[in-house]
Design an enzyme around this catalytic site. Structure first.
Site, PDB file in Angstrom:
ATOM      1  N   CYS A 193       0.891  -1.170   0.000  1.00 49.73           N
ATOM      2  CA  CYS A 193       0.000   0.000   0.000  1.00 49.73           C
ATOM      3  C   CYS A 193       0.918   1.206   0.000  1.00 49.73           C
ATOM      4  CB  CYS A 193      -0.868  -0.004   1.249  1.00 49.73           C
ATOM      5  SG  CYS A 193      -1.972  -1.413   1.352  1.00 49.73           S
TER       6      CYS A 193
ATOM      7  N   GLY B   4       4.190   7.135  -1.390  1.00 48.60           N
ATOM      8  CA  GLY B   4       5.550   6.625  -1.535  1.00 48.60           C
ATOM      9  C   GLY B   4       6.544   7.031  -0.452  1.00 48.60           C
TER      10      GLY B   4
ATOM     11  N   LYS C 141       7.285   5.832   2.435  1.00 50.00           N
ATOM     12  CA  LYS C 141       8.090   4.721   2.968  1.00 50.00           C
ATOM     13  C   LYS C 141       8.824   3.986   1.847  1.00 50.00           C
ATOM     14  CE  LYS C 141       5.115   4.528   6.922  1.00 50.00           C
ATOM     15  NZ  LYS C 141       4.063   5.404   6.335  1.00 50.00           N
TER      16      LYS C 141
ATOM     17  N   CYS D 171      -1.244   4.288  10.908  1.00 47.56           N
ATOM     18  CA  CYS D 171      -1.102   5.532  11.691  1.00 47.56           C
ATOM     19  C   CYS D 171      -2.340   5.687  12.574  1.00 47.56           C
ATOM     20  CB  CYS D 171      -0.874   6.738  10.788  1.00 47.56           C
ATOM     21  SG  CYS D 171      -2.084   6.949   9.484  1.00 47.56           S
TER      22      CYS D 171
END
Ligand SMILES: C[S@@+](CC[C@H](N)C(=O)[O-])C[C@H]1O[C@@H](n2cnc3c(N)ncnc32)[C@H](O)[C@@H]1O
Length: 435
Positions: A252, A256, A258, A372
């Site tokens: 997922c 971008g 990470k 998160c």
């Protein structure tokens, strides 16, 4: 989006609540040709109204006989004006005039807007708040009561009050330095030349906390060299601990943040497949990729549940879609979008994605799950449900990662960050290892 900052702010607020649109894309499209000062005013009004919405609505209801009769555009116009009168140093007459003008263009009730605001300025009284403590706190801090209730049960009243306060403050601007192109020291120096003070973050070795900036363009200039990303999100990529030469799936991935960090940590020498289904975010990810000139990332626009790789992976990151309740301070609208039923829907999706991609992992490989949010439905319960199904082939990998303080990893091996302790966004992550 056309118009002056107040017109655009009104359009954003009505689009958020009437049409369920997302805040960030609306904001960026509204910035358009606005000058720096006007952008700042637009953001101040939108974020301010979102951070004080329940309180402003409480006041407004006290000045209306039939609040339910007002059209949404008039309602939000009045909230915007009340916010400016209560919290900004704009002269009262200018706020009222602008609100009436705005109503003439976008609403139907300029006389109501004028009457309510003048009445408020004359009386300046606020209707008595409810006695019930959670209802009262809900209005005073503009958080829904169900959320306050569950946080008090989890953290106690004092900590919950701290979270509510932090959620309504402007969060720090945190950057991640792309170590393929620069270093934190070099970027600190570059920013200093533009009069911007930045300091290294306590945990992430590539994080910079920007202490003061007037003009965001000095940071925009560094696109490709820095990426705006909270320190907690940076730590998630360290927890994966990616290595050069590995085949890695970011399930997922968009926009971008990470993915790029993983490429940086591997010296751009891994094979990274970045999948996401959202075309707009994928386009943003493509732009980010171009800006940083990464070579090890291949983007696939697809529903991950329909994606089938040719070869298995050694590492998989599932930075899953979630309620985002850990990042309310950055996305103040999130608190009004979620409810307890919604958390269970996210859980279903998160588990589905985890189970699907777990089949793509080689033996001995690592599967990292992150969100998160710190709500149990999306964190510990997902882990439990996943291990219920896959416990014979997956275990939680508690291996310490040097960058991450022990205090952030629980005895069960769960990584979490909380705003009131770590001064970071609220993130949860867990490393599974395939046996
Ligand atoms: C939390 S965000 C990812 C943020 C990203 N990892 C980063 O660090 O920038 C979750 C992402 O999951 C994507 N998503 C949700 N459901 C999906 C699915 N079924 N297949 C692929 N992507 C999906 C969303 O489009 C969204 O971009």
């Amino acid at each position: 989006m056309k118009g002056n900052p107040r017109q655009k702010a009104l359009q954003i607020l009505t689009s958020l609540f009437q049409r369920g649109k997302q805040l960030r894309p609306l904001l960026f499209s509204a910035y358009g040709d606005l000058k720096q000062d006007d952008r700042a005013l637009l953001k101040e009004i939108v974020f301010g109204v979102l951070r004080k919405k329940l309180y402003l609505e409480w006041i407004l209801r006290g000045y209306l006989k039939r609040p339910e009769r007002l059209r949404p555009a008039t309602w939000f116009n009045l909230l915007m004006a009340l916010y400016q009168l209560e919290y900004l140093s704009i002269p009262d007459y200018a706020v009222v005039n602008e609100a009436v003008l705005l109503e003439k263009r976008h609403g139907k009730n300029p006389s109501v807007v004028n009457g309510v605001l003048r009445n408020f300025l004359r009386k300046k009284t606020i209707p008595p708040l409810p006695e019930e403590p959670i209802e009262r706190l809900s209005i005073l801090t503009s958080h829904p009561a169900w959320l306050i209730k569950r946080w008090i049960e989890r953290y106690g009243e004092e900590k919950t009050r701290e979270i509510l306060e932090i959620n309504n403050q402007e969060p720090p601007l945190v950057l991640r330095v792309n170590i393929l192109r620069s270093s934190p020291d070099r970027v600190i120096k570059q920013l200093k030349e533009d009069g911007i003070v930045a300091e290294k973050t306590p945990c992430s070795p590539v994080g910079l906390s920007v202490k003061a900036y007037e003009d965001f363009s000095s940071i925009t200039k560094l696109i490709g060299t820095v990426y705006v990303q909270d320190e907690a999100a940076q730590l998630v990529s360290y927890l994966l601990n990616p290595e050069p030469g590995k085949r890695i799936l970011d399930a997922c991935a968009a926009p971008g943040g990470k993915t790029l960090h993983i490429a940086e940590l591997t010296g751009d020498r891994a094979e990274i497949i970045a999948v996401d289904q959202n075309p707009l975010s994928v386009r943003l990810m493509e732009e980010n990729l171009r800006a940083g000139k990464y070579r090890s990332i291949q983007i696939v626009q697809s529903d991950i549940l329909k994606y089938k790789p040719d070869e298995p992976f050694q590492m998989i990151l599932v930075d899953a879609p979630c309620s985002s309740l850990g990042v309310i301070r950055r996305n103040p609208d999130v608190r009004y979008r979620q409810d307890e039923k919604g958390l269970l829907e996210f859980q279903k999706k998160q588990l589905e994605i985890l189970l699907h991609v777990s089949g793509f992992l080689k033996k001995g490989g690592v599967l990292l799950y992150s969100v998160c949010s710190l709500e149990p439905e999306e964190t510990t319960e997902v882990v439990k449900l996943f291990l219920n199904k896959k416990g014979d082939s997956f275990i939680i990998d508690r291996r310490p990662v040097s960058v991450i303080p022990d205090s952030m990893i629980s005895s069960e091996g769960f990584f979490s960050t909380v705003s009131f302790i770590d001064e970071m966004d609220g993130f949860f992550a867990v490393r599974f290892k395939r046996l």
